[in-house]
Write an enzyme that holds these catalytic residues in place. Structure first.
Site, PDB file in Angstrom:
ATOM      1  N   GLY A  13       3.902  -8.710  10.804  1.00 57.33           N
ATOM      2  CA  GLY A  13       2.962  -8.089  11.733  1.00 57.33           C
ATOM      3  C   GLY A  13       3.584  -7.527  12.994  1.00 57.33           C
ATOM      4  O   GLY A  13       2.905  -7.356  14.006  1.00 57.33           O
ATOM      5  N   SER A  14       4.866  -7.173  12.935  1.00 54.65           N
ATOM      6  CA  SER A  14       5.470  -6.606  14.154  1.00 54.65           C
ATOM      7  C   SER A  14       4.829  -5.258  14.491  1.00 54.65           C
ATOM      8  O   SER A  14       4.711  -4.903  15.669  1.00 54.65           O
ATOM      9  CB  SER A  14       6.991  -6.479  14.014  1.00 54.65           C
ATOM     10  OG  SER A  14       7.332  -5.509  13.060  1.00 54.65           O
ATOM     11  N   ASN A  15       4.397  -4.510  13.491  1.00 50.82           N
ATOM     12  CA  ASN A  15       3.699  -3.251  13.785  1.00 50.82           C
ATOM     13  C   ASN A  15       2.319  -3.501  14.389  1.00 50.82           C
ATOM     14  O   ASN A  15       1.881  -2.752  15.257  1.00 50.82           O
ATOM     15  CB  ASN A  15       3.590  -2.384  12.528  1.00 50.82           C
ATOM     16  CG  ASN A  15       4.883  -1.639  12.263  1.00 50.82           C
ATOM     17  OD1 ASN A  15       5.207  -0.689  12.981  1.00 50.82           O
ATOM     18  ND2 ASN A  15       5.644  -2.088  11.270  1.00 50.82           N
ATOM     19  N   MET A  93       0.778  -4.913   1.329  1.00 54.38           N
ATOM     20  CA  MET A  93       1.516  -4.693   0.090  1.00 54.38           C
ATOM     21  C   MET A  93       0.625  -4.476  -1.143  1.00 54.38           C
ATOM     22  O   MET A  93       1.070  -4.716  -2.265  1.00 54.38           O
ATOM     23  CB  MET A  93       2.477  -5.857  -0.154  1.00 54.38           C
ATOM     24  CG  MET A  93       3.495  -6.057   0.962  1.00 54.38           C
ATOM     25  SD  MET A  93       4.476  -4.568   1.305  1.00 54.38           S
ATOM     26  CE  MET A  93       5.609  -4.620  -0.079  1.00 54.38           C
ATOM     27  N   ASN A 110      -1.236   4.445   7.154  1.00 50.35           N
ATOM     28  CA  ASN A 110      -0.191   3.502   6.721  1.00 50.35           C
ATOM     29  C   ASN A 110       1.118   3.882   7.393  1.00 50.35           C
ATOM     30  O   ASN A 110       1.356   5.061   7.685  1.00 50.35           O
ATOM     31  CB  ASN A 110      -0.021   3.562   5.199  1.00 50.35           C
ATOM     32  CG  ASN A 110       1.033   2.595   4.701  1.00 50.35           C
ATOM     33  OD1 ASN A 110       1.070   1.426   5.122  1.00 50.35           O
ATOM     34  ND2 ASN A 110       1.918   3.049   3.824  1.00 50.35           N
ATOM     35  N   HIS A 112       5.244   3.724   6.781  1.00 45.62           N
ATOM     36  CA  HIS A 112       6.201   3.548   5.689  1.00 45.62           C
ATOM     37  C   HIS A 112       7.623   3.708   6.231  1.00 45.62           C
ATOM     38  O   HIS A 112       7.886   4.652   6.995  1.00 45.62           O
ATOM     39  CB  HIS A 112       5.938   4.580   4.588  1.00 45.62           C
ATOM     40  CG  HIS A 112       6.875   4.433   3.432  1.00 45.62           C
ATOM     41  ND1 HIS A 112       6.727   3.429   2.497  1.00 45.62           N
ATOM     42  CD2 HIS A 112       7.991   5.117   3.095  1.00 45.62           C
ATOM     43  CE1 HIS A 112       7.719   3.513   1.617  1.00 45.62           C
ATOM     44  NE2 HIS A 112       8.498   4.526   1.952  1.00 45.62           N
ATOM     45  N   ASP A 144      -4.103   7.823   0.628  1.00 45.14           N
ATOM     46  CA  ASP A 144      -4.928   8.292  -0.484  1.00 45.14           C
ATOM     47  C   ASP A 144      -4.727   7.318  -1.639  1.00 45.14           C
ATOM     48  O   ASP A 144      -4.122   6.261  -1.454  1.00 45.14           O
ATOM     49  CB  ASP A 144      -4.604   9.755  -0.843  1.00 45.14           C
ATOM     50  CG  ASP A 144      -3.171   9.932  -1.341  1.00 45.14           C
ATOM     51  OD1 ASP A 144      -2.502   8.913  -1.637  1.00 45.14           O
ATOM     52  OD2 ASP A 144      -2.725  11.093  -1.445  1.00 45.14           O
ATOM     53  N   GLY A 146      -2.812   7.310  -4.082  1.00 50.13           N
ATOM     54  CA  GLY A 146      -1.451   7.180  -4.615  1.00 50.13           C
ATOM     55  C   GLY A 146      -0.614   6.189  -3.821  1.00 50.13           C
ATOM     56  O   GLY A 146      -1.089   5.534  -2.900  1.00 50.13           O
ATOM     57  N   GLU A 177       9.476   2.454  14.285  1.00 51.72           N
ATOM     58  CA  GLU A 177       8.097   2.254  13.804  1.00 51.72           C
ATOM     59  C   GLU A 177       7.186   1.828  14.951  1.00 51.72           C
ATOM     60  O   GLU A 177       6.045   2.280  15.059  1.00 51.72           O
ATOM     61  CB  GLU A 177       8.054   1.164  12.728  1.00 51.72           C
ATOM     62  CG  GLU A 177       8.637   1.576  11.401  1.00 51.72           C
ATOM     63  CD  GLU A 177       8.466   0.493  10.339  1.00 51.72           C
ATOM     64  OE1 GLU A 177       8.589   0.831   9.161  1.00 51.72           O
ATOM     65  OE2 GLU A 177       8.221  -0.676  10.682  1.00 51.72           O
TER      66      GLU A 177
HETATM   67  C1  GRF Z   1       7.410  -2.159   7.927  1.00 52.90           C
HETATM   68  O1  GRF Z   1       8.755  -1.802   7.771  1.00 52.90           O
HETATM   69  C2  GRF Z   1       6.504  -1.109   7.362  1.00 52.90           C
HETATM   70  O2  GRF Z   1       7.021   0.186   7.453  1.00 52.90           O
HETATM   71  C3  GRF Z   1       6.424  -1.504   5.909  1.00 52.90           C
HETATM   72  O3  GRF Z   1       6.412  -2.921   5.924  1.00 52.90           O
HETATM   73  C4  GRF Z   1       7.065  -3.386   7.097  1.00 52.90           C
HETATM   74  C5  GRF Z   1       6.090  -4.285   7.795  1.00 52.90           C
HETATM   75  O4  GRF Z   1       6.645  -4.943   8.899  1.00 52.90           O
HETATM   76  N1  GRF Z   1       5.268  -0.901   5.300  1.00 52.90           N
HETATM   77  P1  GRF Z   1       5.732  -5.747   9.912  1.00 52.90           P
HETATM   78  O5  GRF Z   1       4.918  -6.764   9.101  1.00 52.90           O
HETATM   79  O6  GRF Z   1       4.857  -4.804  10.645  1.00 52.90           O
HETATM   80  O7  GRF Z   1       6.697  -6.465  10.816  1.00 52.90           O
END
Ligand code: GRF
Length: 192
Positions: A13-15, A93, A110, A112, A144, A146, A177
């Site tokens: 969850g760092s994002n 995921m 999302n 990526h 989407d 895909g 990110e």
């Molecule tokens: C990130 O690298 C994101 O791009 C990918 O999964 C990772 C998630 O990292 N989809 P976090 O859980 O947000 O730390």
């Protein structure tokens, strides 16, 4: 009125934290209404609870990768009830399908860890290393049906350095990110 977000994640969850930080320092006029995870021990839930944000586990029935349609329907209903404007996938995921896509058209994002359309799928940083790429990066895109195939909103470049390991490269991608996601959310909001 500020924007209401939902964040879905499977891991650290760092994002999600970068979204919290952007809200706190005024870059993003938003609030996170709920954080959902498919793993009860995911640290993303911990981060949300620490902040006083509602954090719940989605029971995916023991399936490793499948996101059962009835669960997606229940999540769609819940997010509508919470008056969520945008859904942010952050390290989630499982593939999102019709029930959620229909409930939130052009409102699911999302992040990526590669420059899409290059290296979709898992461990994109390892794919970049194995392909001998000189640069990679990260992408925020609309979701989407895909795999990492929706319209691109924003990207950031990251050089691949001599001696990079999968871990060192992923760590440098994550720095970008954490800047990119809040900025891309703002860009998506301006298009609503
Ligand atoms: C990130 O690298 C994101 O791009 C990918 O999964 C990772 C998630 O990292 N989809 P976090 O859980 O947000 O730390």
């Amino acid at each position: 009125m500020s924007l209401r977000l939902a964040v879905l994640g499977s891991g650290s969850g760092s994002n999600c934290q970068s979204i919290f930080n952007a809200i706190d320092d005024g870059r993003l006029d938003a609030e996170v209404a709920i954080v959902l995870s498919d793993h009860e021990d995911a640290f993303i839930l911990e981060r949300a609870r620490k902040r006083g944000v509602r954090a719940e586990v989605m029971d995916c029935g023991g399936y490793k990768n499948k996101f059962p349609l009835e669960v997606q329907e229940a999540v769609a209903r819940q997010l509508r009830e919470l008056k969520v404007d945008l859904v942010c996938l952050a390290g989630f995921m499982r593939l999102v399908k019709e029930p959620l896509l229909r409930a939130f058209p052009n409102r699911i994002l999302n992040i990526h860890p590669a420059l899409l359309p290059q290296f979709p799928g898992v461990e994109a940083w390892t794919q970049a290393l194995q392909a001998g790429a000189k640069q990679t990066g990260c992408t925020v895109h609309y979701v989407d049906a895909g795999m990492d195939s929706g319209e691109i909103i924003m990207q950031a470049y990251v050089p691949v350095l001599p001696g990079d390991t999968p871990q060192s490269l992923h760590a440098r991608i994550q720095v970008q990110e954490h800047i990119l996601y809040p900025a891309a959310i703002l860009s998506a909001v301006s298009r609503l």
